[in-house]
Design an enzyme around this catalytic site. Structure first.
Site, PDB file in Angstrom:
ATOM      1  N   ASN A  67       7.230  -4.117  47.029  1.00 39.46           N
ATOM      2  CA  ASN A  67       8.174  -4.549  46.003  1.00 39.46           C
ATOM      3  C   ASN A  67       8.833  -5.852  46.470  1.00 39.46           C
ATOM      4  O   ASN A  67       8.551  -6.365  47.557  1.00 39.46           O
ATOM      5  CB  ASN A  67       9.212  -3.463  45.697  1.00 39.46           C
ATOM      6  CG  ASN A  67      10.066  -3.099  46.901  1.00 39.46           C
ATOM      7  OD1 ASN A  67      10.408  -3.939  47.741  1.00 39.46           O
ATOM      8  ND2 ASN A  67      10.422  -1.821  47.005  1.00 39.46           N
ATOM      9  N   ARG A  68       9.690  -6.389  45.648  1.00 40.06           N
ATOM     10  CA  ARG A  68      10.283  -7.705  45.931  1.00 40.06           C
ATOM     11  C   ARG A  68      11.044  -7.716  47.249  1.00 40.06           C
ATOM     12  O   ARG A  68      10.888  -8.640  48.057  1.00 40.06           O
ATOM     13  CB  ARG A  68      11.219  -8.086  44.772  1.00 40.06           C
ATOM     14  CG  ARG A  68      11.854  -9.457  44.891  1.00 40.06           C
ATOM     15  CD  ARG A  68      12.568  -9.815  43.599  1.00 40.06           C
ATOM     16  NE  ARG A  68      13.522  -8.779  43.202  1.00 40.06           N
ATOM     17  CZ  ARG A  68      14.148  -8.761  42.025  1.00 40.06           C
ATOM     18  NH1 ARG A  68      13.891  -9.699  41.129  1.00 40.06           N
ATOM     19  NH2 ARG A  68      15.009  -7.806  41.731  1.00 40.06           N
ATOM     20  N   GLU A  70      10.712  -5.643  49.846  1.00 40.46           N
ATOM     21  CA  GLU A  70       9.788  -5.438  50.960  1.00 40.46           C
ATOM     22  C   GLU A  70       9.020  -6.710  51.276  1.00 40.46           C
ATOM     23  O   GLU A  70       8.806  -7.048  52.449  1.00 40.46           O
ATOM     24  CB  GLU A  70       8.825  -4.300  50.621  1.00 40.46           C
ATOM     25  CG  GLU A  70       9.494  -2.930  50.580  1.00 40.46           C
ATOM     26  CD  GLU A  70       8.617  -1.870  49.949  1.00 40.46           C
ATOM     27  OE1 GLU A  70       8.874  -0.673  50.187  1.00 40.46           O
ATOM     28  OE2 GLU A  70       7.680  -2.216  49.202  1.00 40.46           O
ATOM     29  N   ASP A 135       5.263   4.503  43.383  1.00 40.30           N
ATOM     30  CA  ASP A 135       4.180   5.494  43.355  1.00 40.30           C
ATOM     31  C   ASP A 135       3.460   5.465  42.010  1.00 40.30           C
ATOM     32  O   ASP A 135       2.234   5.607  41.940  1.00 40.30           O
ATOM     33  CB  ASP A 135       4.742   6.898  43.610  1.00 40.30           C
ATOM     34  CG  ASP A 135       5.343   7.042  45.000  1.00 40.30           C
ATOM     35  OD1 ASP A 135       4.850   6.373  45.923  1.00 40.30           O
ATOM     36  OD2 ASP A 135       6.297   7.825  45.156  1.00 40.30           O
TER      37      ASP A 135
END
Length: 221
Positions: A67-68, A70, A135
């Protein structure tokens, strides 16, 4: 214990088309680098939902879905789209990934592949809880990849343009296709084609029907 599970993982690879590894940083995927290597060696694609700042352990995966936040933790910040694209491509190339998908919350998703960047904007909705969104993304990708593989196999059988090269000629009696396609009077072939082309959707529904039913009935007690 984990080493024994690694052996189980290797044995089961032959029975599966695709591998999803969702890393929660709890130690369960200590051998994730070896798992990726084993899966790729067996010709399986590997989708990874990463965790932490050590992405070297995911080297060689088919697709990574940070994600952004991470991605920023690993690649650093950016001031504009061009800088983001450059950082994403650099990471994808360094880790030898086929693709990198960065999920960007209200900004949508950006997919990076060799010589290609695709951006899908988000349609914002007010939600109560976003837990499990990552997920959902990776699971949906996996399903679509498998369906696409099925379609790549079936579509040439159905749509080949000439009777002399058709493996499974399909048409409805009395219905004409493009020039040179001809007419197949046996409607059984058409029915067979419809059944085969709809099989993936039916299969997914049969596998997921309990989950779907459970989701519909949540809160009705």
């Amino acid at each position: 214990m984990l080493q024994a599970k690694l052996a189980d993982f290797e044995r089961q690879l032959a029975d599966h088309d695709l591998v999803i590894l969702s890393d929660y940083g709890k130690g369960g995927l200590t051998h994730i680098t070896q798992m990726i290597e084993l899966a790729r060696k067996a010709g399986k694609r590997v989708l990874v939902d990463p965790k932490g700042d050590d992405y070297e352990r995911y080297r060689g995966a088919t697709l990574l879905t940070p994600n952004r936040s991470e991605f920023r933790e690993v690649a650093g910040g950016w001031k504009n789209e061009a800088e983001l694209n450059a950082k994403a491509e650099k990471l994808r190339t360094e880790l030898q990934l086929d693709a990198l998908l960065v999920t960007r919350s209200e900004e949508g998703m950006s997919l990076y592949r060799a010589n290609e960047v695709l951006h899908e904007p988000a349609q914002s909705r007010e939600v109560f809880d976003v837990s499990g969104a990552g997920d959902t993304v990776i699971a949906t990708l996996a399903v679509m990849i498998v369906i696409w593989d099925w379609n790549e196999y079936m579509m040439p059988l159905i749509l080949l343009p000439g009777n002399d090269v058709q493996t499974i000629p399909i048409a409805i009696a009395g219905t004409f296709g493009p020039p040179g396609f001809g007419v197949v009077p046996d409607i059984a072939w058409g029915a067979a084609g419809l059944v085969l082309s709809s099989a993936p959707t039916i299969l997914i529904f049969l596998v997921m029907q309990r989950v779907i039913a459970r989701g519909i009935t949540v809160g009705t007690d």
